[in-house]
Design an enzyme around this catalytic site. Structure first.
Site, PDB file in Angstrom:
ATOM      1  N   TYR A  70     -14.792  -5.446  73.977  1.00 17.24           N
ATOM      2  CA  TYR A  70     -14.408  -4.110  74.399  1.00 17.24           C
ATOM      3  C   TYR A  70     -15.401  -3.450  74.772  1.00 17.24           C
ATOM      4  O   TYR A  70     -16.385  -2.488  75.192  1.00 17.24           O
ATOM      5  CB  TYR A  70     -14.806  -2.882  72.601  1.00 17.24           C
ATOM      6  CG  TYR A  70     -13.421  -2.875  72.081  1.00 17.24           C
ATOM      7  CD1 TYR A  70     -12.174  -2.798  72.433  1.00 17.24           C
ATOM      8  CD2 TYR A  70     -13.792  -3.742  71.182  1.00 17.24           C
ATOM      9  CE1 TYR A  70     -10.655  -2.838  71.672  1.00 17.24           C
ATOM     10  CE2 TYR A  70     -12.417  -4.119  70.146  1.00 17.24           C
ATOM     11  CZ  TYR A  70     -11.159  -3.470  70.374  1.00 17.24           C
ATOM     12  OH  TYR A  70     -10.171  -3.360  69.403  1.00 17.24           O
ATOM     13  N   ASP A 112      -1.765  -0.888  55.321  1.00 12.62           N
ATOM     14  CA  ASP A 112      -2.947  -1.522  56.134  1.00 12.62           C
ATOM     15  C   ASP A 112      -3.903  -1.238  55.591  1.00 12.62           C
ATOM     16  O   ASP A 112      -4.409  -0.006  56.108  1.00 12.62           O
ATOM     17  CB  ASP A 112      -3.106  -1.585  58.171  1.00 12.62           C
ATOM     18  CG  ASP A 112      -3.458  -2.436  58.470  1.00 12.62           C
ATOM     19  OD1 ASP A 112      -4.698  -2.722  58.079  1.00 12.62           O
ATOM     20  OD2 ASP A 112      -3.463  -2.254  59.803  1.00 12.62           O
ATOM     21  N   TYR A 139      -3.771   2.225  63.655  1.00 15.52           N
ATOM     22  CA  TYR A 139      -5.117   1.035  65.093  1.00 15.52           C
ATOM     23  C   TYR A 139      -4.748  -0.261  63.663  1.00 15.52           C
ATOM     24  O   TYR A 139      -4.998   0.090  62.572  1.00 15.52           O
ATOM     25  CB  TYR A 139      -6.574   0.956  65.347  1.00 15.52           C
ATOM     26  CG  TYR A 139      -7.315  -0.438  65.144  1.00 15.52           C
ATOM     27  CD1 TYR A 139      -6.796  -0.427  66.350  1.00 15.52           C
ATOM     28  CD2 TYR A 139      -7.431  -1.158  64.698  1.00 15.52           C
ATOM     29  CE1 TYR A 139      -7.421  -1.606  67.398  1.00 15.52           C
ATOM     30  CE2 TYR A 139      -7.861  -2.069  65.160  1.00 15.52           C
ATOM     31  CZ  TYR A 139      -7.787  -2.687  66.204  1.00 15.52           C
ATOM     32  OH  TYR A 139      -8.433  -3.872  66.541  1.00 15.52           O
TER      33      TYR A 139
HETATM   34  C1  LIG Z   1     -10.149  -4.048  62.090  1.00 12.00           C
HETATM   35  C2  LIG Z   1      -8.619  -3.548  61.810  1.00 12.00           C
HETATM   36  C3  LIG Z   1      -7.953  -4.665  61.913  1.00 12.00           C
HETATM   37  C4  LIG Z   1      -8.129  -5.718  62.615  1.00 12.00           C
HETATM   38  O1  LIG Z   1      -8.716  -6.280  61.536  1.00 12.00           O
HETATM   39  P1  LIG Z   1      -9.393  -7.951  62.542  1.00 12.00           P
HETATM   40  O2  LIG Z   1     -10.172  -8.832  61.754  1.00 12.00           O
HETATM   41  O3  LIG Z   1     -10.218  -7.245  63.878  1.00 12.00           O
HETATM   42  O4  LIG Z   1      -8.318  -8.589  63.484  1.00 12.00           O
HETATM   43  C5  LIG Z   1      -6.708  -4.467  61.553  1.00 12.00           C
HETATM   44  N1  LIG Z   1      -6.212  -2.669  61.138  1.00 12.00           N
HETATM   45  C6  LIG Z   1      -7.073  -2.296  60.862  1.00 12.00           C
HETATM   46  C7  LIG Z   1      -6.756  -1.104  59.582  1.00 12.00           C
HETATM   47  C8  LIG Z   1      -7.805  -2.638  60.842  1.00 12.00           C
HETATM   48  O5  LIG Z   1      -8.977  -1.262  60.509  1.00 12.00           O
END
Ligand SMILES: *Cc1c(COP(=O)(O)O)cnc(C)c1O
Length: 428
Positions: free
Chosen positions: A19, A241, A147
């Site tokens: 980034y 998630d 995200y």
């Molecule tokens: C950080 C994050 C991801 C990705 O995780 P990485 O370990 O960076 O691949 C996926 N979903 C959410 C909600 C996140 O905050």
């Protein structure tokens, strides 16, 4: 910061940073060691961490209990493949996770990062329906400001207008990204959007209660519970998630707990190992799991990362869960929430502040179109005041380790308020 170690300048021409606009990016800070909430730089300066290393470091750096577990595992074996061979750290971790996860999430599929946990969830959902003879269910409903990681599947679920993935919109599989119902746009409108498409949807995926890197927007447990009901009603899998929210960050062990729901699939990462080493897991219910059972390889879940369930990482994760049992983490989060509420309140009346919101150990101040240059300047300013803060896009946030001391947290709050008070002209 003088006297950079030689490895920094010698290695930098060969590094590609995350980034970062490499043409203008400031030089990264060389780290010598860490302890608690302090990162000590090569020149001996200590900086106070308000980011907990991308929200993963919940117990403070170098917790001796995690270090001890990892040392012991390193002496036994750092890694063996996970197909055909079994090891105690992974099996113990799976049992522990089934015990603490929302009731019904019983199966753990391990992978390496939050992004892969999301990819696994997507493949699981799609193959689940294929195995049940419904291969038309191959799309996902996701949400604006969401995200879900930087790999292809996860990127396709993110807000297409978000800053992270704009460059790849023309390359990505199309999903249905919708606003989370709120205000004038209610659940009736949301249901209307589902008409005509729901039979093509494998799953609805959401970051429960707090959306992270897509701008730190919050929604209520009631909204989350209703979305979960709607997913069930339309026969889609509900995927939480919890890569960012999991392990106490929002004040409950999992954000889904506050809404009293069990998702069909749940993704965990970040704080799973207490932020010590990469590991992620995709958890599923027996219902999801059973769709893969038959006498044929065709219905088996065909996925298997090389370093899946790495023993060192699993040992760290087991130790991290033991710390949640032995030390008052959720109480610490509640105390952090109160301190953030009181401490950040004055920002509500400051110029160009759009919103101040707090949830668990997450404090967010949203500004009115500050522009990246201003946010970069604030990062530098924070550093000059001894704090490691990473304002981005239009938000400043504090997400400390849960073990941060009262005075350390107060310093992060004071510095954040000073940053917010820095004048700027909103961008058009
Ligand atoms: C950080 C994050 C991801 C990705 O995780 P990485 O370990 O960076 O691949 C996926 N979903 C959410 C909600 C996140 O905050």
């Amino acid at each position: 910061m003088s006297h950079n170690p030689s490895w920094l300048d010698e290695g930098l021409p060969h590094i590609w940073l995350p980034y970062a606009q490499m043409q203008t990016s400031p030089k990264p800070l060389p780290v010598a060691h860490t302890h608690g909430s302090t990162i000590t730089l090569a020149n001996g300066t200590g900086i106070l961490d308000g980011v907990s290393s991308w929200w993963s470091n919940c117990h403070g750096y170098n917790h001796p209990h995690i270090a001890k577990a990892m040392h012991a595992q390193l002496d036994a074996f750092p890694h063996v493949m996970f197909a055909g061979l079994a090891h105690e750290p992974a099996y113990t971790l799976a049992k522990k996770l089934a015990h603490i996860a929302p009731t019904g999430l019983t199966r753990s599929f391990f992978s390496d990062s939050g992004s892969t946990a999301v990819e696994v969830a997507m493949k699981m959902a799609v193959q689940h329906w294929k195995n049940k003879g419904q291969s038309k269910r191959n799309k996902f409903i996701s949400f604006v400001n969401g995200y879900h990681g930087d790999t292809m599947g996860g990127m396709s679920l993110a807000d297409p207008d978000g800053w992270v993935h704009k460059a790849f919109n023309h390359f990505m599989p199309k999903q249905f990204t919708m606003p989370i119902p709120s205000g004038e746009y209610g659940f009736a409108d949301f249901r209307e959007l589902l008409e005509g498409i729901h039979h093509t949807v494998a799953g609805m995926i959401i970051e429960p209660l707090v959306q992270g890197a897509g701008g730190f927007k919050f929604h209520s447990p009631d909204v989350l519970a209703e979305l979960s009901n709607i997913a069930k009603e339309y026969g889609m899998l509900f995927i939480a998630d919890e890569v960012m929210t999991g392990f106490g960050r929002t004040g409950y062990m999992f954000a889904c707990n506050e809404a009293g729901i069990t998702p069909d699939i749940m993704c965990l990462g970040k704080a799973l190992t207490g932020g010590s080493i990469g590991l992620a897991v995709t958890m599923a219910t027996e219902d999801v799991f059973e769709a893969f059972l038959s006498d044929s390889m065709d219905t088996a879940f065909l996925h298997g990362p090389t370093f899946m369930a790495n023993p060192l990482a699993c040992a760290a994760a087991v130790a991290s869960l033991e710390l949640f049992e032995a030390e008052p983490r959720l109480k610490q989060v509640a105390a952090i929430e109160m301190a953030l509420e009181a401490g950040l309140a004055p920002a509500r009346s400051m110029a160009h502040v759009v919103d101040v919101r707090i949830k668990g150990a997450i404090g967010v101040i949203e500004l009115d179109n500050p522009g990246w240059n201003h946010m970069f300047a604030l990062r530098t300013q924070a550093l000059e005041k001894g704090c490691w803060l990473r304002p981005f896009a239009n938000v400043l946030y504090i997400m400390p380790a849960f073990t941060i001391s009262e005075s350390e947290l107060q310093k992060l709050i004071d510095v954040t308020l000073e940053l917010v008070a820095t004048p700027f002209t909103p961008q058009a």
